[in-house]
Write a protein that holds these residues in place. Sequence first.
Motif, PDB file in Angstrom:
ATOM      1  N   HIS A  38      12.957   9.347   6.970  1.00 53.29           N
ATOM      2  CA  HIS A  38      11.890   9.313   7.041  1.00 53.29           C
ATOM      3  C   HIS A  38      11.710  10.626   6.843  1.00 53.29           C
ATOM      4  O   HIS A  38      10.837  11.106   5.702  1.00 53.29           O
ATOM      5  N   GLU A  39      12.420  11.734   6.970  1.00 56.66           N
ATOM      6  CA  GLU A  39      13.018  13.441   6.392  1.00 56.66           C
ATOM      7  C   GLU A  39      12.743  13.517   4.919  1.00 56.66           C
ATOM      8  O   GLU A  39      12.272  13.570   4.287  1.00 56.66           O
ATOM      9  N   TYR A  40      13.983  12.884   4.189  1.00 53.39           N
ATOM     10  CA  TYR A  40      13.784  12.125   2.956  1.00 53.39           C
ATOM     11  C   TYR A  40      12.439  11.807   2.135  1.00 53.39           C
ATOM     12  O   TYR A  40      12.805  12.017   0.957  1.00 53.39           O
ATOM     13  N   SER A  41      12.642  10.684   2.685  1.00 54.80           N
ATOM     14  CA  SER A  41      11.010  10.002   2.177  1.00 54.80           C
ATOM     15  C   SER A  41       9.899  10.733   1.479  1.00 54.80           C
ATOM     16  O   SER A  41       9.125  10.254   1.250  1.00 54.80           O
ATOM     17  N   LYS A  42       9.548  11.859   2.902  1.00 52.34           N
ATOM     18  CA  LYS A  42       8.349  11.819   2.714  1.00 52.34           C
ATOM     19  C   LYS A  42       7.606  12.624   1.479  1.00 52.34           C
ATOM     20  O   LYS A  42       8.017  12.855   1.021  1.00 52.34           O
ATOM     21  N   ARG A  43       6.183  12.215   1.241  1.00 56.03           N
ATOM     22  CA  ARG A  43       5.325  12.534   0.024  1.00 56.03           C
ATOM     23  C   ARG A  43       5.102  14.102   0.483  1.00 56.03           C
ATOM     24  O   ARG A  43       4.296  14.358   1.334  1.00 56.03           O
ATOM     25  N   GLU A  71       0.703  -0.971  -0.183  1.00 53.94           N
ATOM     26  CA  GLU A  71      -0.179  -0.218  -0.244  1.00 53.94           C
ATOM     27  C   GLU A  71       0.799   1.257  -0.032  1.00 53.94           C
ATOM     28  O   GLU A  71       1.968   1.641   0.020  1.00 53.94           O
ATOM     29  N   GLU A  72       0.604   1.894  -0.278  1.00 51.57           N
ATOM     30  CA  GLU A  72       0.942   3.765  -0.227  1.00 51.57           C
ATOM     31  C   GLU A  72       1.717   4.405   0.702  1.00 51.57           C
ATOM     32  O   GLU A  72       0.433   3.635   1.930  1.00 51.57           O
ATOM     33  N   THR A  73       2.253   4.770   1.312  1.00 51.70           N
ATOM     34  CA  THR A  73       2.873   5.263   2.911  1.00 51.70           C
ATOM     35  C   THR A  73       3.172   6.965   2.497  1.00 51.70           C
ATOM     36  O   THR A  73       3.933   6.983   1.412  1.00 51.70           O
ATOM     37  N   ASP A  74       3.209   7.641   3.608  1.00 56.03           N
ATOM     38  CA  ASP A  74       3.472   9.003   3.445  1.00 56.03           C
ATOM     39  C   ASP A  74       5.094   9.000   3.620  1.00 56.03           C
ATOM     40  O   ASP A  74       5.648   9.836   3.098  1.00 56.03           O
ATOM     41  N   TYR A  75       5.960   7.719   4.086  1.00 58.09           N
ATOM     42  CA  TYR A  75       7.056   7.780   4.301  1.00 58.09           C
ATOM     43  C   TYR A  75       7.749   6.248   4.248  1.00 58.09           C
ATOM     44  O   TYR A  75       6.651   5.580   3.707  1.00 58.09           O
TER      45      TYR A  75
END
Length: 343
Positions: free
Chosen positions: A338-343, A15-19
Amino acid sequence: MTKFNDTILKAFRGEETDYTPVWYMRQAGRSQKEYRELKKKYSLFEITHQPELCAYVTRLPVEMYNVDAAVLYKDIMSPLPAIGVDVDIKSGIGPVIDNPIVSLRDIEKLGTIDPESDVPYVLDTIRLLTKEQLNVPLIGFSGAPFTIASYMIEGGPSKNYHKTKALMYSDREAWFALMDKLADMTITYVKAQVNAGAQAIQIFDSWVGTLNVTDYRTYIKPVMNRIFSELRDTNVPLIIFGVGASHLITEWNDLPVDVIGLDWRMSVKEARELDVTRALQGNLDPAFLLADWEVVEEKAKQIIDEGKAHPSHIFNLGHGVTPEISPDRLKKLTTFIHEYSKR
């Protein structure tokens, strides 16, 4: 307790995640000073036999690093005494078995496992963690038949697995009897972990990369297919991982698993180019964590970017945390991911 964070379960399921969620193999112990103090007093098996203490060791990296999952502190050897295998974890060596398997007769002597009576401390630790202490999912695990068999036949760690392969090639009856025994143990043991509260399961086939594709298909894949097929009804994400097993990735993609763990030898991009469709987990070489931060960051960006190009990526190391790795470095890496990958 803060709100439950199920991000990693979503990623495991595609599933899609925010990060990009992250956990680290061997995140419990190894490099933590608190763990090293405990190891001055207790062996690994002694820690795992004390649920409160084992829960503390399991929980510690979640609190220290802010990772998205806990992984149960134990060893893949933990269920073996229940089936009649005399195993000890020796410092600087690893698992050592005094009664190695040499024939079908030895295999026929092996018993079965009843987790509630044989390893109640493992299940009590899971219950403690999932009912009272964690706000992230708990990953349980088991060793896969080939990897467990290699210790049982070699008598301990091996560099070439010659005795294991010799039995496999020369006595098919004994080999498949052993695979079936270990499959039964794995299925029963894993289902008990899930019933106690584990929310995902990783099967470590750590050393199966020593086999070529043809031998894997002949001697290993059928038993792995049975294990994962019988675990589907647990309704938890199932992960497979091995070291030096990049040549087996497409074979794993055929298995009824949710997630394939990559070591550092194959990139996420390369796996996708082979039409691997499962969620992917990995795969920073742990050695990078001993380099300058700029080097770590650059490599982590590459892995995250490749993971984000397709659905479902979970950041992890390509193998376990080593004792030399600073806990501060793991915490910094987690924050960066966490910070770099946040969409």
